[in-house]
Design a protein around this motif. Structure first.
Motif, mmCIF file in Angstrom:
data_model
loop_
_atom_site.group_PDB
_atom_site.id
_atom_site.type_symbol
_atom_site.label_atom_id
_atom_site.label_comp_id
_atom_site.label_asym_id
_atom_site.label_seq_id
_atom_site.Cartn_x
_atom_site.Cartn_y
_atom_site.Cartn_z
ATOM 1 N N ARG A 178 10.023 3.957 3.221
ATOM 2 C CA ARG A 178 10.876 4.862 2.763
ATOM 3 C C ARG A 178 11.587 5.814 3.892
ATOM 4 N NH1 ARG A 178 9.585 10.154 1.773
ATOM 5 N NH2 ARG A 178 7.443 9.615 1.789
ATOM 6 N N SER A 214 0.888 -1.113 -0.014
ATOM 7 C CA SER A 214 0.004 -0.121 0.192
ATOM 8 C C SER A 214 0.937 1.386 -0.144
ATOM 9 C CB SER A 214 -0.828 -0.066 1.246
ATOM 10 O OG SER A 214 -0.358 0.122 2.381
ATOM 11 N N THR A 215 0.382 2.417 -0.436
ATOM 12 C CA THR A 215 1.005 3.427 -0.444
ATOM 13 C C THR A 215 1.536 4.045 1.034
ATOM 14 O OG1 THR A 215 -0.377 4.401 -2.101
ATOM 15 C CG2 THR A 215 0.763 6.124 -0.632
ATOM 16 N N ALA A 216 0.572 3.741 2.307
ATOM 17 C CA ALA A 216 0.880 4.097 3.553
ATOM 18 C C ALA A 216 2.449 3.050 3.834
ATOM 19 C CB ALA A 216 0.081 3.746 4.389
ATOM 20 N N ASP A 217 2.373 1.869 3.449
ATOM 21 C CA ASP A 217 3.512 0.989 3.656
ATOM 22 C C ASP A 217 4.659 1.458 2.841
ATOM 23 O OD1 ASP A 217 2.111 -0.707 5.099
ATOM 24 O OD2 ASP A 217 1.605 -2.373 3.638
ATOM 25 N N GLU A 218 4.514 1.956 1.865
ATOM 26 C CA GLU A 218 5.816 2.416 1.077
ATOM 27 C C GLU A 218 6.327 3.738 1.789
ATOM 28 O OE1 GLU A 218 4.062 3.333 -2.746
ATOM 29 O OE2 GLU A 218 4.354 1.392 -3.629
ATOM 30 N N GLN A 219 5.258 4.499 2.151
ATOM 31 C CA GLN A 219 5.919 5.695 2.966
ATOM 32 C C GLN A 219 6.566 5.351 4.391
ATOM 33 O OE1 GLN A 219 2.293 8.069 3.661
ATOM 34 N NE2 GLN A 219 2.435 9.158 1.376
ATOM 35 N N TYR A 220 5.952 4.370 4.753
ATOM 36 C CA TYR A 220 6.452 3.959 6.133
ATOM 37 C C TYR A 220 7.981 3.394 5.823
ATOM 38 C CZ TYR A 220 7.640 0.592 9.904
ATOM 39 O OH TYR A 220 8.213 -0.177 10.921
#
Length: 218
Positions: free
Chosen positions: A11, A3-9
């Protein structure tokens, strides 16, 4: 699919790790503090945020973060190792109370993992600062057993050994007790060696941890 949230986490964790590896605790703490607000129960974030505060010498900010993390995972030696560093602060100006708290936390680290990097050495530094030469000598000898190539441990073992007793009787690290049977050899309050029964009771339910942070001595 991530998910986008996981990608941000991931990163942001990667960015924070890069700052930590370069010794930039201030910038790392900015990222990790924001992550900690979003994920207060994430132990990895807490360990790294505590380490970032320690790197930037914000020890008082590190303590509540790491103490809270121990309630989430009391068997994580990395938490206790960072907490010991936070309790201690800067060794040369640390108070007896700070040192006592740090000793207790480091002993918890060693109860979890007798080979934890630098834990014996850091305990030895505290005992050395207290002029407790016997315990300092013992911890530096253990540090050499864990890492035979640690030249600084050898030099401090030699110095503390000469302070504690004649150099001829300084112990050989290879003759120390098996660390699997003597995980946490001293009672913090008395300085006496623990019995095997005390060690067994202390370490029940503990597991091996991941790598953590060392205290500042500057």
């Amino acid at each position: 699919m991530v998910s986008t949230a996981d990608e941000q986490y991931y990163r942001q964790m990667k960015e924070a790790a890069a700052f930590l590896q370069s010794g930039d605790g201030e910038n790392a703490s900015v990222i990790l503090r924001r992550l900690h607000e979003l994920h207060p129960d994430d132990v990895d974030i807490a360990v790294n945020l505590g380490g970032a505060y320690i790197l930037s010498k914000q020890y008082k900010l590190a303590i509540p973060v790491l103490e809270a993390a121990t309630t989430l995972d009391e068997n994580n030696a990395a938490i206790w190792n960072n907490l010991a560093a936070a309790y201690l602060g800067t060794l040369p100006i640390s108070t007896p109370e700070q040192q006592t708290n740090a000793i207790s936390a480091y002993q918890r680290v060693l109860a979890l993992d007798p080979y934890y990097p630098n834990a014996h050495y850091n305990l030895g530094l505290i005992y050395e600062d207290r002029q407790d030469w016997e315990n300092a000598r013992e911890m530096f000898a253990w540090a050499l057993r864990v890492d035979p190539k640690a030249t600084e441990s050898f030099s401090r073992l030699d110095r503390s050994g000469r302070r504690a007793m004649p150099a001829a009787t300084t112990p050989n690290p290879s003759r120390l007790p098996d660390p699997d049977r003597a995980i946490c050899p001293f009672d913090t309050r008395t300085g006496r060696r623990w019995s095997l029964a005390q060690e067994k009771e202390y370490r029940q339910g503990f597991v091996r941890p991941v790598k953590g942070q060392s205290p500042s001595q500057s």
